[in-house]
Scaffold this active site. Structure first.
Site, PDB file in Angstrom:
ATOM      1  N   CYS A 128      10.602   2.045   0.078  1.00 26.26           N
ATOM      2  CA  CYS A 128       9.321   1.533  -0.408  1.00 26.26           C
ATOM      3  C   CYS A 128       9.069   0.197   0.259  1.00 26.26           C
ATOM      4  CB  CYS A 128       9.290   1.377  -1.926  1.00 26.26           C
ATOM      5  SG  CYS A 128       7.576   1.363  -2.538  1.00 26.26           S
ATOM      6  N   CYS A 138       3.065  -1.451  -2.748  1.00 25.05           N
ATOM      7  CA  CYS A 138       3.947  -0.471  -2.088  1.00 25.05           C
ATOM      8  C   CYS A 138       3.404   0.014  -0.748  1.00 25.05           C
ATOM      9  CB  CYS A 138       4.213   0.689  -3.037  1.00 25.05           C
ATOM     10  SG  CYS A 138       4.940   0.159  -4.608  1.00 25.05           S
ATOM     11  N   LYS A 208       6.330   9.878 -10.707  1.00 22.98           N
ATOM     12  CA  LYS A 208       6.636   8.483 -11.032  1.00 22.98           C
ATOM     13  C   LYS A 208       5.440   7.873 -11.735  1.00 22.98           C
ATOM     14  CE  LYS A 208       7.874   4.055  -8.988  1.00 22.98           C
ATOM     15  NZ  LYS A 208       8.373   3.360  -7.792  1.00 22.98           N
ATOM     16  N   LYS A 261      10.508   9.876 -13.348  1.00 18.18           N
ATOM     17  CA  LYS A 261      10.798   8.466 -13.630  1.00 18.18           C
ATOM     18  C   LYS A 261       9.647   7.837 -14.387  1.00 18.18           C
ATOM     19  CE  LYS A 261      11.187   4.180 -11.109  1.00 18.18           C
ATOM     20  NZ  LYS A 261      10.970   3.511  -9.875  1.00 18.18           N
TER      21      LYS A 261
END
Ligand code: PBG
Ligand code: ZN
Length: 336
Positions: A128, A138, A208, A261
């Protein structure tokens, strides 16, 4: 229930507690088992020699120099851990995050040293740019035609590919893109293949969510966004309908393992992904989840060990094959 064993007989013939009377039988019937081989330990690496820096927001976790990373990997391997996930803290940041693909940077150096010192430790490199950009996003920032500043998705792809290649060249065994840009898995797969890294798998942070639970990590990695937030690229926790498409796209683009996540508040998502795909499912028990348990245990709410066993065990039960957790070292000791 159509199963006859559920419908036949009731109390007093059927006493479920009989299965719980004998400790050995209880042990044998515990079919969801945590295993040290299921665990992946995050590691924060930073330039230096023989150095450790404590992380205030993450008790017992530290930033370490690449040589200490190799020693730590050796210690963890002796404890029965099999995999580490590397995050880098660069010395300098810039607008595009060029530190991310620096062969002399901490992630490449740690990967090299760990593989040299402990060849069978699986080295997973997080890919990242947020640790490396001066704005903390990011990907690079651009101004959209409507005047809004946003992360430039397609410009990020080439940069992520450069980082992935640098880590593969340094010896990373698995590449794990965590940026949530569209198309990154396909781009990174193509870049790896073109450089003859066809054998290097991609662990995709496929699902995510934009979560408040990453707070301590951002302190640990120095990756707080300097303006705005990550909600234009990370998923909305309320948008259940995006889970399957995100996983399907990453698999179509070449992901080898898929991640969910955070973990604890998303057990339903882990179960959904487990049922929806044939690939290994990885769950990330994130920094805020870790910090909450440590803080609650310190406040006397519960004992840390049984809490960790139950909460991490629940992630396994939900369907995760592998679990990334800051408790990995402790768990390795407890699991024996
Ligand atoms: C970087 C990244 C983050 C985490 C892993 N990779 C933070 C973020 O997205 O802001 C979070 C991990 C944790 O909280 O333990 N994209
Ligand atoms: Zn990021």
């Amino acid at each position: 229930m159509s199963d006859a064993s559920f419908s036949s007989g009731g109390f007093p013939a059927r006493r479920m507690r009989r299965l719980r009377q004998n400790a050995t039988l209880r042990e044998m019937l515990a079919t969801v088992r945590l295993d040290r081989r299921d665990l992946i330990a995050p590691m924060f690496v930073r330039a230096g020699t023989g150095a450790r820096w404590p992380i205030a927001a993450l008790p017992r976790q530290e930033q370490i120099s690449p040589d200490v990373a190799a020693e730590t990997a050796k210690r963890w391997r002796d404890l029965g851990l099999r995999a580490v996930l590397l995050f880098g803290i660069p010395e300098k940041k810039d607008a595009v995050g060029s530190g991310a693909w620096d062969a002399a940077g901490p992630v490449c150096q740690a990967a090299l040293r760990i593989k040299r010192a402990v060849p069978d430790m699986l080295v997973i490199a997080d890919v990242c740019l947020c640790e490396y950009t001066d704005h903390g996003h990011c990907g690079p920032i651009y101004t959209r035609s409507d005047g809004v500043q946003d992360v430039d998705n397609d410009a990020a792809l080439a940069l992520l590919c450069q980082a992935a290649l640098a880590y593969a060249q340094a010896g990373a065994d698995v590449i794990a893109p965590s940026d949530m840009m569209d198309g990154r898995i396909g781009a990174i797969r193509a870049a790896l293949d073109a450089a003859q890294f066809t054998h290097v798998p991609i662990l995709s942070y496929a699902v995510k969510f934009a979560s408040c639970l990453y707070g301590p990590f951002r302190e640990a990695a120095g990756s707080c966004p300097q303006f705005g937030d990550r909600r234009t690229y990370q998923m909305d926790p309320r948008a259940l309908g995006q889970v399957r498409p995100e996983v399907a796209l990453d698999i179509a683009e070449g992901a080898d393992l898929v991640m969910v996540k955070p973990a604890g508040a998303y057990l339903d998502v882990i179960a959904t992904v487990r049922a929806a795909c044939q690939l290994p499912v990885v769950a990330y028990h994130v920094s805020g989840e870790y910090a909450m348990i440590v803080a609650a245990a310190a406040a006397g709410c519960f004992e840390e060990k049984p809490a960790v066993m139950e909460l991490i065990g629940g992630i396994k039960r939900a369907g995760a094959d592998l679990i990334i957790t800051y408790f990995a070292e402790r768990l390795a000791g407890w699991l024996g």
